[in-house]
Motif scaffolding. Sequence first.
Motif, PDB file in Angstrom:
ATOM      1  N   GLU A   1     -17.979  46.121  15.338  1.00 32.67           N
ATOM      2  CA  GLU A   1     -19.161  46.741  14.730  1.00 32.67           C
ATOM      3  C   GLU A   1     -19.933  47.616  15.724  1.00 32.67           C
ATOM      4  O   GLU A   1     -21.000  48.125  15.394  1.00 32.67           O
ATOM      5  CB  GLU A   1     -20.080  45.646  14.182  1.00 32.67           C
ATOM      6  N   LYS A   2     -19.453  47.691  16.953  1.00 36.00           N
ATOM      7  CA  LYS A   2     -20.131  48.443  18.029  1.00 36.00           C
ATOM      8  C   LYS A   2     -21.526  47.909  18.321  1.00 36.00           C
ATOM      9  O   LYS A   2     -22.398  48.628  18.821  1.00 36.00           O
ATOM     10  CB  LYS A   2     -20.180  49.938  17.712  1.00 36.00           C
ATOM     11  N   GLN A   3     -21.744  46.652  18.013  1.00 35.39           N
ATOM     12  CA  GLN A   3     -23.010  46.036  18.380  1.00 35.39           C
ATOM     13  C   GLN A   3     -22.952  45.521  19.823  1.00 35.39           C
ATOM     14  O   GLN A   3     -23.953  45.223  20.428  1.00 35.39           O
ATOM     15  CB  GLN A   3     -23.362  44.893  17.419  1.00 35.39           C
ATOM     16  N   ARG A   4     -21.751  45.368  20.342  1.00 39.73           N
ATOM     17  CA  ARG A   4     -21.565  45.169  21.770  1.00 39.73           C
ATOM     18  C   ARG A   4     -20.716  46.338  22.249  1.00 39.73           C
ATOM     19  O   ARG A   4     -19.644  46.589  21.680  1.00 39.73           O
ATOM     20  CB  ARG A   4     -20.865  43.837  22.054  1.00 39.73           C
ATOM     21  N   VAL A   5     -21.216  47.036  23.251  1.00 45.76           N
ATOM     22  CA  VAL A   5     -20.565  48.287  23.640  1.00 45.76           C
ATOM     23  C   VAL A   5     -19.688  48.096  24.869  1.00 45.76           C
ATOM     24  O   VAL A   5     -20.147  47.651  25.921  1.00 45.76           O
ATOM     25  CB  VAL A   5     -21.618  49.387  23.901  1.00 45.76           C
ATOM     26  N   ALA A   6     -18.399  48.373  24.713  1.00 43.41           N
ATOM     27  CA  ALA A   6     -17.431  48.443  25.805  1.00 43.41           C
ATOM     28  C   ALA A   6     -16.301  49.282  25.209  1.00 43.41           C
ATOM     29  O   ALA A   6     -15.583  48.820  24.311  1.00 43.41           O
ATOM     30  CB  ALA A   6     -16.936  47.067  26.209  1.00 43.41           C
ATOM     31  N   GLU A   7     -16.193  50.500  25.664  1.00 42.50           N
ATOM     32  CA  GLU A   7     -15.402  51.490  24.948  1.00 42.50           C
ATOM     33  C   GLU A   7     -13.990  51.006  24.600  1.00 42.50           C
ATOM     34  O   GLU A   7     -13.528  51.168  23.475  1.00 42.50           O
ATOM     35  CB  GLU A   7     -15.333  52.783  25.762  1.00 42.50           C
ATOM     36  N   ILE A   8     -13.322  50.413  25.592  1.00 41.56           N
ATOM     37  CA  ILE A   8     -11.953  49.969  25.342  1.00 41.56           C
ATOM     38  C   ILE A   8     -11.916  48.916  24.239  1.00 41.56           C
ATOM     39  O   ILE A   8     -11.103  48.978  23.314  1.00 41.56           O
ATOM     40  CB  ILE A   8     -11.327  49.414  26.634  1.00 41.56           C
ATOM     41  N   MET A   9     -12.832  47.972  24.316  1.00 42.83           N
ATOM     42  CA  MET A   9     -12.845  46.917  23.301  1.00 42.83           C
ATOM     43  C   MET A   9     -13.246  47.463  21.928  1.00 42.83           C
ATOM     44  O   MET A   9     -12.736  47.036  20.900  1.00 42.83           O
ATOM     45  CB  MET A   9     -13.784  45.786  23.725  1.00 42.83           C
ATOM     46  N   ASN A  10     -14.186  48.404  21.906  1.00 47.00           N
ATOM     47  CA  ASN A  10     -14.575  49.005  20.638  1.00 47.00           C
ATOM     48  C   ASN A  10     -13.383  49.724  19.997  1.00 47.00           C
ATOM     49  O   ASN A  10     -13.176  49.646  18.791  1.00 47.00           O
ATOM     50  CB  ASN A  10     -15.733  49.987  20.830  1.00 47.00           C
TER      51      ASN A  10
END
Lengths: 426, 189
Positions: B65-74
């Motif tokens: 949901e992109k509520q936690r931001v870490a580009e690779i994981m997103n």
Amino acid sequence: MIPCVTARRSMLLVGTIAGLLLAAPVFAQQPPASAPPAAPAAAPAPPPGSALIGRPEGNPAAAKLAPVAPPPLPAPPDKLPTAKLKLPPGFNIEVYASGIANARSLRIGDKGTVFVGTRVGNKVTAVVKKDGKTELKTVAAGLYRPNGLAYHDGTLYIAELSQISKIDDVEANLDNPPKPTVIYTDLPKDEAHGWKFIGIGPDNKLYIPVGQPGNNVLHDSDHGQIRRINLDGTGRETVALGVRNSVGFDWNPVNKQLYFSDNGRDWVSEDVPEDKLNRVTKLGEDFGVPYCYQGNLPDPEFGWGHSCSEFVPPILLTGPHSAGLGLRFYTGDMFPKKYKNAIFLARHGSWNRTNKFGGDILVVYLNKDGTVKSSEPFLTGFIENNNYIGRPVDVEIMRDGSMLVSDDFNGAVYRITYGKAASAGR
Amino acid sequence: MRQVAAAIALICAAGQSPSAATLTERLAPCLACHGANGRSETTEVPSLGGQPAPYLLIQLYLFREKQRVAEIMNDMTLDFTDDDLRAFSDAIAKLPPPRPLADVPDAARMQSGQALIGQHRCNTCHNLDLTGRENIPRIADQREDYLVKTLREYKSNARHGYDGVMAEVLTPITDTQILDLAYYIARFR
């Protein structure tokens, strides 16, 4: 970014974690009882606002209690607990909508759209019923804890953690809603008790609670209150003081007074303080927090030098740690006459108590003078073997007199009807 | 960065024939960075061994949901279905817990870290042995650099928790104390 990651097929491994989450004891993974690590000689108090302020040291039962987090994913329709929920004879309950992660505050538009807020998600959802089908539409996304909603004259008001915004003529724009317009930002940014319930009073003003920024703290003049503003964001006034964390209120249709639920502090004991139902009879009344809880319990920390008689007592105690949240006066005609103008209060259920308490809808009957006559559980069955199988958050009355109940644990909205069999089926 | 490139290559490999990819195959890119034996060898990438499935599910959800931001994981979770989230968290929860670092710890820093754990009551929610439970992560023997990064992110509000508790807890904790906490937790026995 990584374009080769394309749509994926559903996993072969059918996810059963939702069932697991529902069934597993909340504190299943307790470590074997062992001596706690040597405490430092003089342990300073936990930080202001910590839920752990007041947690007793060295008590193994107390060390097992921690806030219960809702699952982030809504439960599949066939896992919803409606069959286990109990109501008085003649009432029915059905699933009105499912698949709305962490469904919290409910509001209904003039055309029957049901709006649903959320605390851990980032969007506001609209439930639209058309030709017997249920459609979910995202009204606004990218929000931060959009827990609170209000609806007035075609406009939807959305309360995030620290700002209020609105969408005009919302029901005409459900398929292509404009970005919400911010109308009010004069709010603290505290995470603790920062999520909001909002409502618009008979005075056409927007009511906004600002909770205490922690379990039990001396708060400044911007916290621990309910305030109201004009619908353009101007004219802030304090409505009630000494409020710890109110996440539900409504106006008595008879005397137009504001009734609100308030959650008592944690870590005093299993059974006190109880949560409260309060009534505001005069603007700016003080309800005691953090000096006095449940109307007669001076706080062990801040109560010294104060007497509970300085503060407005509650009109009803609603149980220890029971977490009374959303409430509405029943103004419909479908339920039997004794429920007319009674209060329905959603009790989310306790965490800071060994045996869970609440997790139901309480009905509160009033006397003509607006005081409480009696109360009794109305919808029960959300606690099974001391675990939640659902947690009610808010109630709302539909135009036909039926009642909606939101459940943030399952991400669902239920509908309660009286007399005739449930129409939408499960 | 080399591991990241390797991970991307693996994701692409898995993505080419999604219908044939088994869960084990799809997990390979995760484990390339996070460690196949539960212990990450990648800078600032957390070890996932011994994490409770509900915590993993919440984090995967927040990434999607992109509520936690870490580009690779997103990006990794972009197309995950709810069933994917459940299956991955269940599978990852089976990884064995990481072992404590085998170095000879600095006694003074260990003592400082232990005292801070008591003062701030980390071990009420994370358990006395810091193994976590349900939605609360295991922190025992986590990578030290990841712990430092995460604690700093909570303190600066860069990382919103699922419910804000960690931002509160970090309010009075200084950066020096963060370093000692991470030092101790990474070597917790």
